[in-house]
Design a protein around this motif. Structure first.
Motif, PDB file in Angstrom:
ATOM      1  N   VAL A  36      11.227  -7.177  -6.322  1.00  0.00           N
ATOM      2  CA  VAL A  36      12.118  -6.798  -5.222  1.00  0.00           C
ATOM      3  C   VAL A  36      11.688  -5.417  -4.735  1.00  0.00           C
ATOM      4  N   HIS A  37      12.338  -4.927  -3.693  1.00  0.00           N
ATOM      5  CA  HIS A  37      11.932  -3.652  -3.099  1.00  0.00           C
ATOM      6  C   HIS A  37      11.869  -2.534  -4.133  1.00  0.00           C
ATOM      7  N   ALA A  38      12.820  -2.489  -5.041  1.00  0.00           N
ATOM      8  CA  ALA A  38      12.876  -1.409  -6.020  1.00  0.00           C
ATOM      9  C   ALA A  38      11.699  -1.434  -6.989  1.00  0.00           C
ATOM     10  N   ASP A  39      11.026  -2.575  -7.090  1.00  0.00           N
ATOM     11  CA  ASP A  39       9.889  -2.691  -8.010  1.00  0.00           C
ATOM     12  C   ASP A  39       8.584  -2.185  -7.399  1.00  0.00           C
ATOM     13  N   ILE A  40       8.553  -2.015  -6.098  1.00  0.00           N
ATOM     14  CA  ILE A  40       7.287  -1.744  -5.414  1.00  0.00           C
ATOM     15  C   ILE A  40       7.299  -0.336  -4.815  1.00  0.00           C
ATOM     16  N   PRO A  41       6.362   0.506  -5.252  1.00  0.00           N
ATOM     17  CA  PRO A  41       6.286   1.884  -4.750  1.00  0.00           C
ATOM     18  C   PRO A  41       5.404   1.955  -3.513  1.00  0.00           C
ATOM     19  N   HIS A  42       4.850   3.128  -3.256  1.00  0.00           N
ATOM     20  CA  HIS A  42       3.951   3.315  -2.120  1.00  0.00           C
ATOM     21  C   HIS A  42       2.697   2.463  -2.301  1.00  0.00           C
ATOM     22  N   GLN A  43       2.324   1.757  -1.248  1.00  0.00           N
ATOM     23  CA  GLN A  43       1.104   0.945  -1.245  1.00  0.00           C
ATOM     24  C   GLN A  43       0.206   1.415  -0.116  1.00  0.00           C
ATOM     25  N   GLU A  44      -1.027   1.723  -0.453  1.00  0.00           N
ATOM     26  CA  GLU A  44      -1.987   2.146   0.548  1.00  0.00           C
ATOM     27  C   GLU A  44      -3.058   1.068   0.673  1.00  0.00           C
ATOM     28  N   VAL A  45      -3.444   0.770   1.909  1.00  0.00           N
ATOM     29  CA  VAL A  45      -4.469  -0.236   2.172  1.00  0.00           C
ATOM     30  C   VAL A  45      -5.528   0.385   3.075  1.00  0.00           C
ATOM     31  N   VAL A  46      -6.790   0.244   2.680  1.00  0.00           N
ATOM     32  CA  VAL A  46      -7.903   0.758   3.468  1.00  0.00           C
ATOM     33  C   VAL A  46      -8.870  -0.391   3.746  1.00  0.00           C
TER      34      VAL A  46
END
Length: 736
Positions: free
Chosen positions: A667-677
């Motif tokens: 859920v949203h609380a499980d996922i921190p900042h995600q960066e994609v390049v």
């Protein structure tokens, strides 16, 4: 259009609209609730409702069914049972029987549908159907079944042999000074898409119209016609919006079959949906695997021997989870072996789930690479870079069309701050948290498939695209609109895209990370035809005509695009077909995943703190929607690493946690900042768009990156997914 040589320069290269981070053209419809999903179509007059009855045993035979009480219940219009219809023909694309006859092959197999005036009446009446079973002993334990399992052919090998390899693995492994021999397991997993399986069927004479949720319109149309024993030309399938599929909606499902049968029996349109508790056992899932990986190296880190063997289970006519496929291509090594085993199980059908094969295979391979790097005393990235290859390791004469794995690893390491990682596990603390970093390579093959489209220029200058391509939440509407706008030289708001109708030209469909590149290439081909028609009507040489700003120019003449259609609309229809470039070159996508985790040293709870995905996947058609695909895949990877597991009751043969309360996903609380390049690349060997897929690349390797980060944080190596706290909790006090 035949694509049989590398693409030269073309209008897409302008990248005026294609390649730009445009908002989703279907976004306003979806955010305001105006997009119509399968169960929501209101244009169907006076629909009835069907409730599905699922088998209460996992294997056996139906002696008798008594639907008298159900038929007498309030509002009931019809009861259709598997015994009533008898054994139905199985389609060409779906691998398991969906309905009909007295055999029960798995728990919750559909055995009846009850049709009533309201949904509630149908559900209540369905509970009144009485079934007399003759149960049989089944096989539900994968570990036990694999003891006597037979070798299986790798569906991704050519030729599809039971054992694939080059050199002499056994000799090289025995001679290697540094070796690894380890076992890994991945569990059964559920697609758990938001929109359930749902269909509405309506007959008009012998003509059937089906509104449904499918990734592959033409596959469903073909198989539904074959299952029902009707002419394909008499079946129309409509699927404009799909609330997720992940491969679970590639193949015809029973809701479509039952809706058609129920509508025929009731004499009016019928809606059928599979309630969430029925989905896990009635439909398909990702099969569990048990994998063995052996790697032999020189002391400098050169791989001299690599073997990957995997076992999985499926029903009698099913196939293996091809978890070894990526190992045949990802790293160099002169002596190689891959093999699959398939156990016959009486569990529900195992089939494609996002990145089938590579996703569970990378979960094992990329842990093994880290374990081997540690044995060698090498940095995990340096070990991977040392064993990079620009040619197919099994066919050295075939080069990769593009392969930027090293850039993904090294540039990702710099961006993520990999130099700050402590190579000694269990050394970094943040209060009560043990902190670690992990990395894994990402890999997924590109698949070239035929795809057709029709493009229409109207009198008003509006461009309309028609193709049976589907949008499963991936952004198909938008990238197809961008392609047509770029090719025809108009703004994005001058393009209308119509998808998901079998009356439109047949596309590649959505799945296997092949949808975007192939469907836009089909639109490109149709636009080439339309450009020729426009040039001809305006008296231009089509080879010289330039389309830009709603104008057509050649030499010193410029004419408005609308003038070309003033005498009547113009149509261009074509598709993309491929030659043998994929035999000359290996078409694949590459990447690297970086993860930082914290593990509570007292409770064993894992929290993902940050993530980075580096992707090299050809031309990115829309960076905004592509990023959305990748962060969704990364999220799914976290689920696979830490929580997702269909728990098998090996006594009675069913998945116990068959709903979203028991089957945990992030859920949203499980996922921190995600960066994609996204690396800047355009693959001219792939298609005229110079694009490849990216949606499954974002998943492959994530689970292993999480697992490797947990090991770096704790020093406890877990090889059995999901990595739940009880699997390392007892060893944490010694670390902490």
């Amino acid at each position: 259009m035949k694509f049989d040589k590398p693409a030269g320069s073309n209008p897409i290269d302008r990248m005026r609209i294609v390649g730009q981070p445009r908002d989703r053209v279907d976004g306003p419809l979806k955010t305001t609730g105006q997009a119509t999903y399968a169960y929501e179509h209101t244009e169907i007059a006076n629909p009835a409702y069907g409730a599905v009855v699922g088998a209460a045993i996992a294997k056996g035979r139906i002696r008798a069914m008594d639907g008298a009480a159900a038929k007498a219940a309030p509002g009931v219009l019809a009861v259709v049972t598997a015994l009533d219809v008898g054994a139905l023909e199985k389609g060409d694309y779906n691998t398991a029987k969906l309905f009909g006859g007295d055999r029960v092959d798995h728990y919750h197999q559909a055995i009846a549908v009850v049709v009533a005036e309201t949904f509630e009446q149908a559900q209540a009446a369905a509970a009144l159907v009485k079934v007399d079973y003759a149960p049989e002993e089944g096989r539900f334990d994968l570990a036990k079944a694999l003891e006597t399992a037979k070798p299986a052919k790798d569906p991704n090998a050519a030729p599809a042999d039971e054992v694939n390899g080059v050199g002499d693995f056994d000799r090289a492994f025995a001679a290697a000074p540094v070796t690894l021999d380890a076992q890994y397991t991945t569990p059964d997993q559920s697609h758990a898409m938001m929109e359930p399986f749902a269909s509405i069927a309506a007959w008009e004479g012998d003509q059937l119209t089906l509104w449904t949720s499918t990734q592959m319109v033409d596959w469903w149309r073909s198989d539904l016609a074959k299952t029902l024993g009707v002419d394909k030309d008499k079946v129309r399938v409509i699927s404009p919006y799909i609330g997720g599929g992940f491969g679970g909606k590639l193949f015809l499902r029973v809701d479509a079959v039952l809706a058609a049968l129920a509508a025929k029996a009731a004499g009016r349109p019928v809606k059928v949906t599979l309630p969430r508790p029925l989905i896990a056992n009635n439909t398909t899932h990702r099969p569990a695997t048990r994998q063995r990986i052996r790697i032999g190296c020189e002391r400098d880190g050169t791989i001299t021997a690599i073997a990957h063997e995997s076992g999985s289970g499926d029903q009698k006519d099913g196939g293996p989870e091809a978890a070894v496929s990526q190992t045949r291509l990802l790293y160099a090594g002169a002596n190689r072996l891959t093999a699959l085993r398939l156990a016959v199980l009486d569990l529900p059908e195992g089939n494609s789930m996002r990145a089938p094969g590579e996703a569970p295979g990378m979960m094992a391979l990329e842990i093994a690479m880290d374990e081997m790097a540690e044995k060698l005393g090498m940095d995990p990235i340096a070990f991977r870079v040392k064993n990079d290859t620009q040619v197919d390791p099994e066919k050295p004469e075939r080069r990769f069309s593009q392969r930027q794995l090293v850039r993904c690893l090294t540039e990702g390491a710099e961006r993520f701050g990999w130099s700050q990682r402590n190579a000694m596990p269990g050394q970094v603390r943040d209060g009560r948290w043990l902190v670690g970093m992990g990395v894994a390579a990402a890999f997924r093959n590109h698949i070239s498939l035929k795809s057709g489209a029709r493009v229409i220029l109207g009198r008003d200058g509006q461009v309309t695209v028609e193709t049976d391509m589907t949008d499963i939440g991936t952004g198909s509407y938008t990238i197809i609109a961008q392609t047509a706008a770029e090719m025809m030289g108009v703004d994005l708001d001058a393009v209308t895209v119509r998808l998901g109708d079998s009356r439109f030209p047949v596309s590649a469909g959505s799945g296997g990370q092949f949808g975007a590149a192939n469907s836009t290439s089909g639109v490109y081909a149709a636009c080439v035809k339309l450009r020729e028609a426009v040039a001809q009507r305006l008296g231009f040489n089509s080879a010289e005509a330039a389309f830009e700003g709603g104008q057509v120019s050649a030499g010193n003449r410029t004419v408005s695009l609308t003038k070309a259609a003033a005498a009547g609309e113009l149509v261009g229809e074509d598709g993309i077909e491929y030659g043998d470039l994929d035999e000359t070159y290996q078409l694949s996508t590459f990447g690297a995943h970086f993860v930082e985790v914290g593990v509570d040293r007292y409770t064993g709870v894992t929290r993902v703190r940050r993530m980075l995905a580096m992707c090299a996947a050809g031309r990115i058609l829309n960076p905004k929607s592509a990023r959305s695909q990748v962060i969704g895949a990364m999220t799914m990877g976290v689920g696979g690493a830490l929580m997702e597991e269909l728990a098998v009751d090996t006594r009675y043969g069913f998945f116990v946690n068959h709903d979203l309360a028991g089957y945990e996903v992030p859920v949203h609380a499980d996922i921190p900042h995600q960066e994609v390049v996204f690396l800047d690349e355009a693959d001219d060997k792939s298609n005229p768009m110079k694009a490849k897929g990216v949606g499954e690349l974002g998943l492959c390797g994530v689970g292993a990156a999480v697992a490797n980060a947990i090991y770096n944080a704790t020093g406890v190596r877990v090889r059995d997914y999901p990595i739940t706290l009880e699997k390392h909790l007892e060893q944490l006090p010694a670390v902490a």
